[in-house]
Design a protein around this motif. Structure first.
Motif: not given
Length: 170
Positions: A147, A164, A167-169
């Protein structure tokens, strides 16, 4: 003695990897540059680490963040970056706002070929302060980023804004 598959690469091995990778002119030149936003290329890091080649258009930066339980290293491959960091161990959970002590701010200017390594929970922001030149850097993290915690800062007050997940970046 180097890191093993069970324990992963050491911080020194991550720093050595990003330095050697930053010297690969063909790889660095292969990264597409966007005048509006950062671009990146995922790399195969040593010993199961996560690595990235990242471009920084003029005036862009990360904002304040940390990499949670991951150690890391980065080296500037082209241009220059500035890193603002905190020389203090922050609590890892249970807070949303902290008042920072005086004297913990650190500031580094990193030119082409310069880099640094850092331990877990390292809070920093990285910026391309150039008004006209892209910067490119190589980053490696171990374990692969579980994270990223993002913060806002006003004076001495640091506030946790969001967490985050990969999967967010990716």
């Amino acid at each position: 003695m180097g890191g093993t598959a069970a324990q992963g690469p050491t911080i020194a091995e991550l720093l050595d990897f990003v330095r050697r990778t930053a010297e690969d002119a063909e790889l660095v030149a292969s990264l597409p540059l966007d005048p509006e936003g950062r671009t990146w290329l995922r790399l195969e890091g040593p010993g199961g680490s996560e690595a990235w080649l990242i471009s920084w258009p003029p005036g862009t930066g990360t904002g304040w963040h940390d990499h949670a339980e991951s150690t890391g290293a980065f080296t500037v491959a082209a241009g220059a970056l500035r890193e603002h960091s905190l020389a203090a161990r922050l609590p890892t959970a249970g807070w949303t706002t902290l008042e920072l002590s005086e004297g913990i701010d650190r500031d580094r200017h990193l030119a082409t070929g310069q880099g640094r390594a850092f331990g877990r929970h390292h809070v920093h922001e990285v910026l391309n302060e150039s008004g006209h030149e892209h910067a490119i850097s190589v980053h490696a993290y171990y374990p692969p980023l579980p994270q990223i915690r993002r913060y806002s800062r006003t004076g001495a007050v640091l506030r946790l804004e969001q967490t985050e997940r990969p999967e967010d970046w990716q």
